[in-house]
Design a protein around this motif. Structure first.
Motif, PDB file in Angstrom:
ATOM      1  N   PRO A   4       0.839  -1.209   0.000  1.00  0.00           N
ATOM      2  CA  PRO A   4       0.000   0.000   0.000  1.00  0.00           C
ATOM      3  C   PRO A   4       0.866   1.248   0.000  1.00  0.00           C
ATOM      4  O   PRO A   4       1.884   1.327   0.683  1.00  0.00           O
ATOM      5  CB  PRO A   4      -0.797  -0.141   1.309  1.00  0.00           C
ATOM      6  CG  PRO A   4      -0.766  -1.591   1.643  1.00  0.00           C
ATOM      7  CD  PRO A   4       0.552  -2.098   1.132  1.00  0.00           C
ATOM      8  N   GLN A   5       0.449   2.230  -0.779  1.00  0.00           N
ATOM      9  CA  GLN A   5       1.187   3.478  -0.885  1.00  0.00           C
ATOM     10  C   GLN A   5       0.813   4.401   0.273  1.00  0.00           C
ATOM     11  O   GLN A   5      -0.338   4.440   0.701  1.00  0.00           O
ATOM     12  CB  GLN A   5       0.884   4.161  -2.214  1.00  0.00           C
ATOM     13  CG  GLN A   5       1.299   3.352  -3.428  1.00  0.00           C
ATOM     14  CD  GLN A   5       2.803   3.208  -3.522  1.00  0.00           C
ATOM     15  OE1 GLN A   5       3.556   4.159  -3.297  1.00  0.00           O
ATOM     16  NE2 GLN A   5       3.249   1.999  -3.841  1.00  0.00           N
ATOM     17  N   SER A 124      -4.765   5.914   0.328  1.00  0.00           N
ATOM     18  CA  SER A 124      -3.466   5.425  -0.110  1.00  0.00           C
ATOM     19  C   SER A 124      -3.141   5.972  -1.502  1.00  0.00           C
ATOM     20  O   SER A 124      -3.875   5.753  -2.466  1.00  0.00           O
ATOM     21  CB  SER A 124      -3.473   3.896  -0.138  1.00  0.00           C
ATOM     22  OG  SER A 124      -2.282   3.390  -0.713  1.00  0.00           O
TER      23      SER A 124
END
Length: 293
Positions: A4-5, A124
């Motif tokens: 996940p960003q 995200s």
């Protein structure tokens, strides 16, 4: 599967590391005092005032109540210019990552009023904001920043609802790493451009630079500024910067004890070193004291 960003910075925080390095903690605009207190009932107060070289005093008193359980924050401010400001914030109530707030101001003597509705949505790899200035225009402003693996892309646009036209647009590219950050902005309908760089050289040393080119500037050319910050120990640091106009600025901040901080600033115009007074129009000195309980 990719990880996940993280949530990228907002539009206004693109290039924040460099901007903070070159603008914060240089207290050479007179004398200022800031006092912060916190009550057990989640009410905080902040009183701040500044006296400049012209002996003018400006200040404000702010009260803020926060209900962290329900994501509600109320802020009221009264300034020495007799301006009343109110702000209501709702965070993560309607949806996760969504923040709403209404900010108003009133100047009774002039009859001037403002009302601005703000929304922020964070997920995200995405950070978006939208603002509606109800009483001016109305003007609707929206911006968004996308981030992936340190790379950042952002854009902003303002739309005049009454006139039916876009009044402002801008875009930015950047890259953030743990030790450094680079950001390029195209602002004011791409009539002004800026590039900023920040580098954490070591645990105790930071460096940064910013260049601005404005096609509307009368002086022409590029405005360049470079600066550095050095931690002397855990309670003190020194900052220094210089621009291509020959102005040198120095800042020193010392934590005197927990909750008490003093900052001193000095700005010298190297092209006008013969000015008789160190606090004259070409040179500036100042001090700030902060009490935070």
């Amino acid at each position: 599967m990719s990880l996940p960003q993280p949530v990228p910075p907002s539009w206004k925080d693109l290039g924040k590391s460099s901007n903070d390095l070159l603008s914060k903690d240089y207290h050479y605009h007179g004398t200022s005092l800031e006092v912060k207190t916190q009550t057990p009932s989640n009410v905080s107060f902040k009183v701040q005032g500044t006296r400049d070289s012209k002996s003018a005093i400006a200040g404000d008193i702010e009260g803020k109540w926060t209900d962290k359980v329900h994501g509600l924050t109320l802020t009221q401010t009264w300034t020495t210019a007799n301006v009343l400001r109110n702000q209501v914030e709702l965070d993560n109530i309607i949806a996760k990552g969504l923040k709403l707030d209404l900010a108003t101001s009133l100047a009774p003597e002039k009859g001037a009023k403002t009302a601005v509705v703000n929304t922020v949505y964070k997920q995200s790899g995405l950070h978006t904001r939208a603002t509606l200035d109800v009483l001016r225009g109305p003007i609707f402003t929206a911006d968004a920043v996308l981030g992936r693996d340190g790379f950042l892309v952002g854009a902003e646009a303002a739309y005049n609802v009454t006139g039916g036209n876009i009044t402002r647009y801008a875009a930015a590219l950047g890259y953030n790493a743990p030790e450094y950050a680079v950001t390029i902005h195209g602002l004011s309908n791409f009539k002004a451009f800026s590039a900023s760089y920040y580098h954490r050289v070591s645990r105790d040393v930071e460096a940064g630079a910013k260049a601005v080119y404005d096609t509307n500037a009368t002086h022409g050319g590029v405005a360049l500024e470079v600066g550095t910050k050095t931690y002397l120990d855990s309670s003190a640091f020194v900052k220094a910067k210089i621009n291509n106009s020959g102005v040198i600025a120095l800042g020193y901040t010392q934590s005197l004890r927990p909750g008490v901080k003093a900052s001193f600033g000095l700005a010298l115009d190297t092209q006008k070193l013969n000015d008789p007074s160190p606090a004259g129009p070409s040179h500036k000195v100042g001090v700030q004291f902060v009490f935070d309980s």
